[in-house]
Each structure stands twice: as structure tokens, then as C-alpha cells.
Write an enzyme that holds these catalytic residues in place. Sequence first.
Site: not given
Length: 508
Positions: A21, A24, A130, A133, A147, A150, A305, A308
Site C-alpha cells: 500500500h 510502503h 497479537c 504485530c 492491541c 490493530h 487508517k 493492507k
Amino acid sequence: MAANGNFYITTSIPYVNAEPHLGHALELVQADVLARHRRRRGQPVRFLTGTDDHALKNVTAARAAGVGVREFVDRNAARFRGLREPLALSFDDFIRTSADARHRAGVERLWRQCADRGDFYLRHYQGRYCPGCEQFYASAELDHGLCPEHRLAPDPVTEENWFFRLSRYTGELLAALQSGRVRVEPATRRNEVLAFIRAGLTDFSVSRPAARAHGWGIPVPGDPGQVIYVWWDALANYVTALGYGGRDERPYRDWWVNSGERVHVIGKGVTRFHAVYWLAILLSAGQPLPSAIYVHEYLSVGGAKLSKSGGHAASPYELADRFGTDAVRWWLLREVARSGDTDFTVERLVRRANSDLANGLGNLQHRTLALVRKYRQGRIAGPGGASSFGTELAGACQALPRLIDDALARFDFRAATGAIWSAVQAGNRLIETQRPWELARRENQGDHAAAAQLDGLLGVLAGACRVLATELAPFLPAGSAALSRQLGTGDGPAAPPAPVFARLTAPA
Ligand SMILES: [Zn+2]
């Protein structure tokens, strides 16, 4: 041994559980600019990126997709590597932690060195994990039991793991970060890391039962019932890609041990892994530390947010295809804030590209070449004598290389592109205030002073265009090359101007 002048730069290696995305793309483009900039300044550069194939969530995602893990990670890793062309990336190496023969040997070597140091012990462990993570969380670190990255409740896990004596390195870590031996930028991130270390470091688990990992990962040397924790595995890529632990360690010596600079570009979510865990692992193994860690912020897309799974609106492939590589790179470099998250919208990308590239820089060069063609048969004069009217622009261009060097030394991409923009504005302003068409009219009436003034003005403008085209190269390699081509070598007449940057239209 004295450091060589080499510059080694890396991105973090993303999980390949989904398509790349825009976040990156941000990290890759930032690292690419630093690599290109140093190459242009004559430094030997090695730029590494790659993928983290061993994450457990790759296994989960492959199962959800009904594909074998190997096939799944191969397919997604190819999508990351494939960003090279649409984003104009110049990486020298691409490492894949599962598929690369270099990697496993180096990870094992690093493990053995830490083991020899007495830094591992077995411990029965109960914690909340998690999978997003790939880390355990203490209750205090959770946000209402979720988390913080997430927004999911971590899974309760009970198992026997190898632990790494992180706490042992508290003093050395503080010393390395406080002395600037390892620079963490921006300073706010450095202060967060220092506060985290001062609050007290706890040893962390560095292996997983092979069964929970579904056999995916690198077995612990001497304990095949366990696989090495994916973060340990992933962090090692920065040195395994250089042949560390392999048959030929020369690249490791050249680009890590003796290198003048070793720079990691990472996102804020993984700061602790890099600025604490990775440094401690290297200290334990008796290896040199990175010289700088630059931490970028996050992007959101239309206020949401970036994930992906839901990032279709911000696929770097689609954006580059639709608006061009230059426009995408320029937005990432010119608009993304150094602190605080930045919201991406297609409208913002279009507005920025039109204002800075099509109407700003493209227009400056187009007007300059059109004037040269109309009044001097396309022959670009030299910079000419010192003319009072061009001092602002000439000064801006003269200062530009140093401003860019300074900004990029601070990893401040906005300041670097802002310096280019200031020079562009000075150029367009000069045309407005000096009105070359009136100088030409007076020249036609036999005014010699006006003729000399026009020569000087066109010389300053053309000189500015050359500097801008050159200094733009690390940021927009294609745009820079197109501008330079149009300016020609100066031996013959310049080519008829044509727009280098397209005027983009936002979707209705
Ligand atoms: Zn998480």
C-alpha cells in the site's frame, strides 16, 4: 580501523500477507531519495529492501486464501519487488527471508554469537500475543485490552520459549543513543526510545514452538522444536543480505563493519524493534551498530487508517499508472509531514502535482525555453555578467545543493523539496517582474542596454533551469531527465519546449 566513505541504506522488510500500500511506497521512496542523493554526490551506495516472509500472519493469510504458504509469499513478494518500476526505485538488492540462501546462515550465526555470550535462557511463558504485530503485550501496553496497532484483543498463549537477556544491555543502549553513536531521528522518537529504556527493559521471548508456527520459519540452532522469533529473523536481514555468516563476508565488512554510515528507514510502529531490540542483539553478538535510524510517520487515506486489506484507493501501482511516477513521488516527499500522520487523497495529489510541477517547475522551464527560442533563436547564453535583477534567483540556485544536503542529512524530505520549490517561485517571479517581452520590444527599437539586459535575464533563467533539473534528480528521476534533455547540452539550439509534467485532472 577508519570508516570508509560507504553509505548503506535499508528499508524495513514488510510482511507479505497482502498487496503493498501507499505506506510502503512512502518508505521505499524516502530511502530511494537518500540513496540517489548520495550517489549523485559521489558516494558509494548500497540500498537494500526486501520482504519478511516468515511472519506467522503470512501463514494465516495463505490459509485464508486457500493457497500454500510458499506459493502465497512468492506471489506477494513479487508485488513488492515489482514496485521498482512504477515508483522508480533504485535498490541494489532485494532480500527475501524465506527464499534467500544468504539469510538463514546469517540468522543462525547471529543466534550462536548471542548464545555464546550467555544471553539466552529457557522460560515457561504465559502472555497475550497479537498475531498482527507478532509480539507479546503486557497489560499496561494494551488500550482497553486491545492491541494499540490493530485494535484487536491479543490471544492468550502459554508456551516454553527462549528468552533474550535484553535487560543486560540497558546501560550500553542508553550510552549509544545518548552519545549519538546511534542517531534516532526525529528527536521526538529518540526521546520516546530513551524513556522506554529508562522505564526498565524486560527480557523478551525470541523463539516459538515450531508447532504453533506450523513449521514455518528458521529452527533454533540446537533446538529444532522451536523456530526463531520472526522479528529476530527479520531484523537480521540487514546484515545477512551482506553475506554475514556466509562464505564471503567481504560485503558485510565493506558495507557494515567499515561503512561510514549504516542507515535504517522505518515506520513508527517498529521503532522499538529497531532502536532497542536490534541494537541489543548486535551488542550481544559483538557487531557494530547502525549509525542512524530514521522513523517516518503513518499515512491515512481519506481519513481512514491504511490497512493492507482495505487500501485499494491507495495502491501505489494504480496511482503511478493513473497519475505518473513523478506525481506520486512528489506528493510523498513534499506533503508527508515529519511529525504527525498525513492524510492522502487523490485530490491532494493532483493539486500538488499541478501547482508545483505543471504550473511551477514545468512552466518555468517552458517559459524560459519559449523566450530563448523567440528572442535568441534557441541559443542559450552563458550565465552572463552579474546582473542585479537576477540575484535572488541566482542566490537561491547557488544555495540549493547545500540546502538539500542539509535537509536530507536531517531526513527532512519536505524541507529538501521545499528548497526546490522556493527556487522555482523565484524564477517565475523574475519573469513577471522583469517582463522580458518589453526588453525585447526596446531591443528592437535599438536600445542596446535593453538587449544586454535581456541576454542576462535569459542566461540567469536558463542557468536556474539547469540547476533545478540537476538537483531534482534524486526526487523525480524521470522528470529531471526530461527537463535536462530539453535544455540540451548548450552547444546547439534548445529543443522546442513541450510540457514535461502533465496537468492532471482530479476524478469527478
Ligand atoms: Zn497488533
